[in-house]
Design a protein around this motif. Structure first.
Motif, PDB file in Angstrom:
ATOM      1  N   MET A 144       0.833  -1.224  -0.050  1.00  0.00           N
ATOM      2  CA  MET A 144       0.168  -0.169   0.175  1.00  0.00           C
ATOM      3  C   MET A 144       0.859   1.213  -0.152  1.00  0.00           C
ATOM      4  O   MET A 144       0.500   2.196  -0.578  1.00  0.00           O
ATOM      5  N   THR A 145       2.017   1.553   0.760  1.00  0.00           N
ATOM      6  CA  THR A 145       2.744   2.281   0.692  1.00  0.00           C
ATOM      7  C   THR A 145       3.510   2.653  -0.608  1.00  0.00           C
ATOM      8  O   THR A 145       3.618   3.917  -1.195  1.00  0.00           O
ATOM      9  N   ILE A 146       4.015   1.708  -1.043  1.00  0.00           N
ATOM     10  CA  ILE A 146       4.677   1.772  -2.402  1.00  0.00           C
ATOM     11  C   ILE A 146       3.514   2.296  -3.512  1.00  0.00           C
ATOM     12  O   ILE A 146       3.887   3.318  -4.196  1.00  0.00           O
ATOM     13  N   ASP A 147       2.164   1.828  -3.349  1.00  0.00           N
ATOM     14  CA  ASP A 147       1.238   2.429  -4.185  1.00  0.00           C
ATOM     15  C   ASP A 147       1.006   3.982  -4.155  1.00  0.00           C
ATOM     16  O   ASP A 147       0.781   4.613  -4.795  1.00  0.00           O
ATOM     17  N   ALA A 196       5.166   0.396 -12.006  1.00  0.00           N
ATOM     18  CA  ALA A 196       5.225  -0.680 -11.173  1.00  0.00           C
ATOM     19  C   ALA A 196       5.081  -0.534  -9.898  1.00  0.00           C
ATOM     20  O   ALA A 196       4.417  -1.336  -9.248  1.00  0.00           O
ATOM     21  N   PHE A 197       5.153   0.675  -9.049  1.00  0.00           N
ATOM     22  CA  PHE A 197       4.760   1.165  -7.876  1.00  0.00           C
ATOM     23  C   PHE A 197       3.253   1.077  -7.675  1.00  0.00           C
ATOM     24  O   PHE A 197       2.697   0.444  -6.660  1.00  0.00           O
ATOM     25  N   ASN A 198       2.383   1.416  -8.797  1.00  0.00           N
ATOM     26  CA  ASN A 198       1.024   1.249  -8.799  1.00  0.00           C
ATOM     27  C   ASN A 198       0.583  -0.140  -8.910  1.00  0.00           C
ATOM     28  O   ASN A 198      -0.609  -0.713  -8.495  1.00  0.00           O
ATOM     29  N   GLY A 223       0.855  -1.827  -5.867  1.00  0.00           N
ATOM     30  CA  GLY A 223      -0.305  -1.663  -5.028  1.00  0.00           C
ATOM     31  C   GLY A 223      -1.674  -2.337  -5.106  1.00  0.00           C
ATOM     32  O   GLY A 223      -2.518  -2.149  -4.128  1.00  0.00           O
ATOM     33  N   ARG A 224      -1.810  -2.985  -6.275  1.00  0.00           N
ATOM     34  CA  ARG A 224      -3.075  -3.451  -6.313  1.00  0.00           C
ATOM     35  C   ARG A 224      -3.163  -4.993  -5.622  1.00  0.00           C
ATOM     36  O   ARG A 224      -4.460  -5.317  -5.402  1.00  0.00           O
ATOM     37  N   ILE A 225      -2.225  -5.205  -4.837  1.00  0.00           N
ATOM     38  CA  ILE A 225      -2.052  -6.499  -4.340  1.00  0.00           C
ATOM     39  C   ILE A 225      -2.507  -6.092  -2.774  1.00  0.00           C
ATOM     40  O   ILE A 225      -3.187  -6.840  -2.060  1.00  0.00           O
ATOM     41  N   ALA A 226      -2.572  -4.611  -2.380  1.00  0.00           N
ATOM     42  CA  ALA A 226      -2.915  -4.256  -1.024  1.00  0.00           C
ATOM     43  C   ALA A 226      -4.280  -4.407  -0.730  1.00  0.00           C
ATOM     44  O   ALA A 226      -4.853  -5.143   0.528  1.00  0.00           O
ATOM     45  N   ALA A 227      -5.358  -3.752  -1.440  1.00  0.00           N
ATOM     46  CA  ALA A 227      -6.726  -3.737  -0.859  1.00  0.00           C
ATOM     47  C   ALA A 227      -7.259  -5.144  -0.609  1.00  0.00           C
ATOM     48  O   ALA A 227      -8.106  -5.327   0.222  1.00  0.00           O
ATOM     49  N   LEU A 263      -3.077  -2.977 -22.330  1.00  0.00           N
ATOM     50  CA  LEU A 263      -3.513  -3.690 -20.994  1.00  0.00           C
ATOM     51  C   LEU A 263      -2.891  -2.997 -19.907  1.00  0.00           C
ATOM     52  O   LEU A 263      -4.089  -2.925 -18.823  1.00  0.00           O
ATOM     53  N   LEU A 264      -1.792  -2.429 -19.771  1.00  0.00           N
ATOM     54  CA  LEU A 264      -1.439  -1.593 -18.621  1.00  0.00           C
ATOM     55  C   LEU A 264      -1.696   0.035 -18.638  1.00  0.00           C
ATOM     56  O   LEU A 264      -1.487   0.870 -17.948  1.00  0.00           O
TER      57      LEU A 264
END
Length: 274
Positions: free
Chosen positions: A19-22, A37-39, A42-46, A223-224
């Motif tokens: 989350m912090t990276i995002d 890549a930071f964003n 961040g998709r992993i956090a929520a 895609l991205l």
């Protein structure tokens, strides 16, 4: 003896790092060229935080107190966001709308309300059925009120204050972080979270549905360039590693870290971007 998998504290700590990276990407976009890549990370956090809050609803001794903490967190975030947007605007031109507390509260409210309605029906306590039904519908009622006020207009000062009050104090299903997608994800976690096989199948299907409904997949290059929320699929290995052990209890650390790190990053971004 080595511990198998990840306990609750460890998996939330990992989610906090992701989350912090995002949010570094969110806060410093426009000041520096922060890699996409930071964003993506961040998709992993929520999804992890949502999964863990459904586990909290499953095992907590006091659901009402658990939900109250989330609601207070949501209230504080809404007030804090308004202050930060007024005095520390983002260089990118965006505004702070982050409030995962609101999303988590709505998920817990739906779980709590639905189960209370079912138990009240079984007990033939119909007055409780009505009360808990209204409680469960609160995020829809607040959404309807917001739409009604918006369509009526802000001709009177009291309408502006009423609008701000509802937006701040009553989490709305249409105006919460992640919207109905993350809320449905949370309800699915609660229904299927006891079985790793069911959890994995549900999560794979959810990610695939989101991908096909929201992403331009006509070419690799797009895609991205469109909605990357489908990359929440990257959270699946961490969810499956969860061993159902609580681990260290530092619940207030996570409640405090969420707003403080966002506002700290935004404040730093503001001064560096001047």
């Amino acid at each position: 003896m080595l511990q198998k998998g990840l306990n609750g504290f460890q998996i939330k700590l990992l989610a906090l790092i992701f989350m912090t990276i995002d949010h570094i990407h969110f806060a410093f976009q426009g000041v520096y060229e922060v890699p996409l890549a930071f964003n993506i990370i961040g998709r992993i956090a929520a999804p992890i935080f949502i999964f863990m809050v459904t586990e909290g609803m499953r095992y907590t001794r006091n659901r009402e107190k658990y939900m109250l903490r989330l609601w207070i967190g949501s209230l504080i975030m809404n007030i804090g966001n308004a202050i930060m947007n007024a005095y520390f605007p983002l260089k990118s031109g965006g505004i702070i709308i982050n409030n995962i507390f609101s999303t988590l509260f709505i998920i817990c409210l739906f779980i709590y309300g639905f189960e209370k309605v079912v138990s009240s029906l079984k007990a033939k306590q119909y007055y409780k059925v009505l009360g808990f039904s209204l409680l469960t519908l609160l995020p829809f009622i607040s959404s309807a009120l917001i739409f009604a006020i918006t369509n009526t207009g802000f001709d009177h000062l009291y309408m502006i204050y009423l609008f701000k009050f509802i937006m701040t104090a009553f989490p709305s299903i249409l105006f919460t972080e992640g919207g109905y997608v993350l809320i449905l994800l949370g309800l699915g976690f609660y229904l299927f979270g006891r079985s790793k096989i069911k959890l994995g199948v549900f999560y794979l299907i959810s990610s695939a549905v989101y991908f096909f409904l929201s992403v331009d997949y006509s070419s690799v290059s797009t895609l991205l360039a469109s909605d990357i929320q489908w990359l929440m699929i990257l959270a699946l290995p961490f969810l499956l590693l969860y061993n159902r052990e609580k681990g260290r209890s530092m619940k207030y650390f996570f409640y405090l870290y969420y707003p403080l790190h966002i506002y700290g990053l935004v404040t730093l971004s503001y001064f560096l971007g001047r």
